[in-house]
Enzyme design. Structure first.
Site, PDB file in Angstrom:
ATOM      1  N   ARG A 212       0.867  -1.168   0.000  1.00 59.22           N
ATOM      2  CA  ARG A 212       0.000   0.000   0.000  1.00 59.22           C
ATOM      3  C   ARG A 212       0.902   1.215   0.000  1.00 59.22           C
ATOM      4  O   ARG A 212       2.110   1.118   0.057  1.00 59.22           O
ATOM      5  CB  ARG A 212      -0.972   0.010   1.178  1.00 59.22           C
ATOM      6  CG  ARG A 212      -0.608  -0.745   2.468  1.00 59.22           C
ATOM      7  CD  ARG A 212       0.563  -0.201   3.203  1.00 59.22           C
ATOM      8  NE  ARG A 212       0.400   1.223   3.459  1.00 59.22           N
ATOM      9  CZ  ARG A 212       1.377   2.047   3.716  1.00 59.22           C
ATOM     10  NH1 ARG A 212       2.611   1.614   3.731  1.00 59.22           N
ATOM     11  NH2 ARG A 212       1.160   3.326   3.931  1.00 59.22           N
ATOM     12  N   GLY A 213       0.249   2.362  -0.187  1.00 62.57           N
ATOM     13  CA  GLY A 213       1.036   3.584  -0.382  1.00 62.57           C
ATOM     14  C   GLY A 213       1.066   3.882  -1.870  1.00 62.57           C
ATOM     15  O   GLY A 213       1.354   2.991  -2.678  1.00 62.57           O
ATOM     16  N   ALA A 214       0.758   5.115  -2.237  1.00 61.12           N
ATOM     17  CA  ALA A 214       0.569   5.432  -3.658  1.00 61.12           C
ATOM     18  C   ALA A 214       1.729   4.993  -4.549  1.00 61.12           C
ATOM     19  O   ALA A 214       1.520   4.262  -5.531  1.00 61.12           O
ATOM     20  CB  ALA A 214       0.303   6.932  -3.799  1.00 61.12           C
TER      21      ALA A 214
ATOM     22  N   ARG B 229      -7.979  -0.241  -6.340  1.00 60.49           N
ATOM     23  CA  ARG B 229      -8.154   0.847  -5.373  1.00 60.49           C
ATOM     24  C   ARG B 229      -8.315   2.152  -6.158  1.00 60.49           C
ATOM     25  O   ARG B 229      -7.576   2.419  -7.091  1.00 60.49           O
ATOM     26  CB  ARG B 229      -6.961   0.944  -4.405  1.00 60.49           C
ATOM     27  CG  ARG B 229      -6.809  -0.273  -3.493  1.00 60.49           C
ATOM     28  CD  ARG B 229      -5.765  -0.061  -2.406  1.00 60.49           C
ATOM     29  NE  ARG B 229      -6.237   0.872  -1.385  1.00 60.49           N
ATOM     30  CZ  ARG B 229      -5.464   1.368  -0.423  1.00 60.49           C
ATOM     31  NH1 ARG B 229      -4.177   1.070  -0.394  1.00 60.49           N
ATOM     32  NH2 ARG B 229      -5.951   2.196   0.484  1.00 60.49           N
TER      33      ARG B 229
ATOM     34  N   ASP C  65      -1.824  10.634  -1.428  1.00 60.08           N
ATOM     35  CA  ASP C  65      -2.177   9.630  -2.433  1.00 60.08           C
ATOM     36  C   ASP C  65      -2.560  10.264  -3.746  1.00 60.08           C
ATOM     37  O   ASP C  65      -2.572   9.604  -4.788  1.00 60.08           O
ATOM     38  CB  ASP C  65      -3.335   8.777  -1.913  1.00 60.08           C
ATOM     39  CG  ASP C  65      -2.902   7.994  -0.689  1.00 60.08           C
ATOM     40  OD1 ASP C  65      -2.920   8.577   0.421  1.00 60.08           O
ATOM     41  OD2 ASP C  65      -2.496   6.836  -0.846  1.00 60.08           O
TER      42      ASP C  65
ATOM     43  N   ASN D 160      -5.194  12.376   1.292  1.00 58.36           N
ATOM     44  CA  ASN D 160      -4.336  11.499   2.080  1.00 58.36           C
ATOM     45  C   ASN D 160      -5.194  10.701   3.048  1.00 58.36           C
ATOM     46  O   ASN D 160      -6.420  10.852   3.102  1.00 58.36           O
ATOM     47  CB  ASN D 160      -3.281  12.332   2.830  1.00 58.36           C
ATOM     48  CG  ASN D 160      -2.137  11.471   3.347  1.00 58.36           C
ATOM     49  OD1 ASN D 160      -1.532  10.718   2.597  1.00 58.36           O
ATOM     50  ND2 ASN D 160      -1.861  11.584   4.629  1.00 58.36           N
TER      51      ASN D 160
HETATM   52  C1  LIG Z   1       3.573   7.813  -0.005  1.00 63.68           C
HETATM   53  S1  LIG Z   1       1.910   7.374  -0.186  1.00 63.68           S
HETATM   54  C2  LIG Z   1       1.482   7.100   1.478  1.00 63.68           C
HETATM   55  C3  LIG Z   1       0.016   7.242   1.722  1.00 63.68           C
HETATM   56  O1  LIG Z   1      -0.706   6.040   1.399  1.00 63.68           O
HETATM   57  C4  LIG Z   1      -1.430   5.637   2.539  1.00 63.68           C
HETATM   58  O2  LIG Z   1      -2.673   5.075   2.231  1.00 63.68           O
HETATM   59  P1  LIG Z   1      -2.830   3.458   2.235  1.00 63.68           P
HETATM   60  O3  LIG Z   1      -2.019   2.938   3.371  1.00 63.68           O
HETATM   61  O4  LIG Z   1      -4.322   3.266   2.394  1.00 63.68           O
HETATM   62  O5  LIG Z   1      -2.332   3.013   0.882  1.00 63.68           O
HETATM   63  C5  LIG Z   1      -1.605   6.915   3.329  1.00 63.68           C
HETATM   64  O6  LIG Z   1      -2.598   7.756   2.768  1.00 63.68           O
HETATM   65  C6  LIG Z   1      -0.239   7.506   3.177  1.00 63.68           C
HETATM   66  O7  LIG Z   1      -0.109   8.853   3.497  1.00 63.68           O
END
Ligand SMILES: CSC[C@H]1O[C@H](OP(=O)(O)O)[C@H](O)[C@@H]1O
Length: 368
Positions: free
Chosen positions: A53-55, A90, A244, A254
């Site tokens: 996860r993470g953009a 997603r 994101d 975010n």
């Molecule tokens: C560098 S992108 C990180 C960003 O992604 C996370 O969302 P998720 O864990 O649901 O993919 C979160 O918004 C972070 O700030």
């Protein structure tokens, strides 16, 4: 980054030259498990179920998902189907769309015989570019931190609040919001990080605390709702988060809860920075609140909390009555007016259309 002295990226090509290694982030911090992706379906599941996860990491995984899918079928129709499968995983992180668009633009003009090798080359390039971008964000962010540290008279610690996980686990390496923290720590600035636990999936507690601990960075886990109190009492020198999707006008999407943190920061004159890699800018949108699709995930993530039980096993427990329902909005949008600055790989931009245009000129990462 290093885990117990061993260098890792969050995604990598395995020694067989075609399958893909990832860290299963749903099991951290209590279990470090590596998963091997061998099909498009594996990659799509890894994104949807948030093993990754993470953009930026979502984008990189999608790129390798195309590689794995092409091993089964190199045709145009198959490429279209793969893209749709991955895009459906997603809806919010724009890197997913940008990476798939970059792969399609490269592959569609090629013969089917050329596609597999070209796809793997492009996926590797996307990963290497992400690492370079995030390192540069760290360098620019370090200078922002240094200025705040010096303005504080270099006394005590530089107290930084962050939300969710925008560390190396959210990218291929370095991270975005955490990259300047690592660089400041390595430069000898005594940073201390207030880590929002970040309900419902607790990326802060599970991932950010784990990352910072592995790098020796001083940190304290806090509940999501105490940040405003800490700011009122002068215990936060700055906030920094990831994103994101950030619009061309500087509105920042975010993890849910970011907006509330930014409101508290504004009310207490605490600088609120966002670490923003170029590929996470959505040049098509300006009004983030109106235009950015907010992912609504299964309520199970709200209804249950996961951790280590007294026997040492990872388990989850239900936290609300059987007859109660829940809502699971995964993101929110912080309007540009609440953002002190966007720390990008090209420098620090004002959170505005003009600020981003000054750094990027025309849009270079069109997602659609
Ligand atoms: C560098 S992108 C990180 C960003 O992604 C996370 O969302 P998720 O864990 O649901 O993919 C979160 O918004 C972070 O700030």
């Amino acid at each position: 980054m290093k885990i117990d002295g061993i260098p890792y990226r969050s995604i990598w090509l395995k020694d067989d030259g075609w399958s893909v290694g990832i860290i299963d982030q749903t099991r951290l911090p209590h279990e470090f498990r590596i998963e091997r992706l061998t099909t498009l379906g594996d990659a799509a599941h890894a994104i949807k179920a948030m093993l990754v996860r993470g953009a930026p990491l979502i984008g990189a995984t999608a790129a390798y998902g195309i590689c794995l899918g092409l091993r089964a079928d190199t045709g145009d129709a198959a490429l279209e189907n793969m893209s749709e499968t991955l895009i459906a995983t997603r809806p919010t992180a724009v890197n997913l769309r940008w990476a798939i668009r970059a792969m399609r633009e490269l592959l569609l003009p090629l013969s089917e015989a050329e596609r597999v090798s070209a796809a793997y080359e492009k996926a590797a390039q996307i990963c290497d570019e992400d690492v370079a971008i995030n390192s540069a964000i760290g360098d620019h962010g370090l200078e922002v931190f240094r200025q705040i540290w010096e303005a504080k008279g270099k006394t005590g610690k530089l107290n930084i609040l962050t939300h969710c996980n925008a560390g190396w686990l959210a990218t291929v390496d370095w991270g975005t919001a955490l990259s300047p923290i690592y660089k400041a720590h390595d430069a000898g600035i005594p940073v201390h990080v207030w880590v929002d636990e970040t309900r419902p999936r607790n990326q802060g507690a599970h991932l950010t605390c784990w990352e910072l601990g592995k790098h020796g960075v001083d940190h304290t886990l806090i509940v999501d709702n105490v940040g405003g109190h800490l700011m009122q009492h002068g215990l936060v020198d700055l906030c920094i988060t990831g994103t994101d999707r950030t619009t061309a006008a500087g509105d920042v999407c975010n993890k849910v809860g970011t907006y509330l943190k930014a409101l508290a920061a504004k009310d207490n004159n605490v600088p609120f920075y966002v670490a923003l890699p170029g590929p996470t800018i959505d040049w098509e949108f300006e009004d983030g609140v109106k235009d950015i699709p907010i992912e609504i995930r299964d309520g199970h993530e709200v209804d249950y909390i996961q951790g280590l039980d007294r026997t040492g096993a990872v388990s989850e427990v239900r936290i609300l009555p059987e007859e109660s329902g829940s809502a699971n909005y995964a993101f929110d949008v912080t309007p540009a007016r609440l953002v002190t600055g966007l720390i990008t790989e090209r420098g620090v931009a004002e959170a505005s259309k003009e600020g981003l245009a000054r750094l990027y000129g025309q849009s270079v990462y069109k997602a659609s």
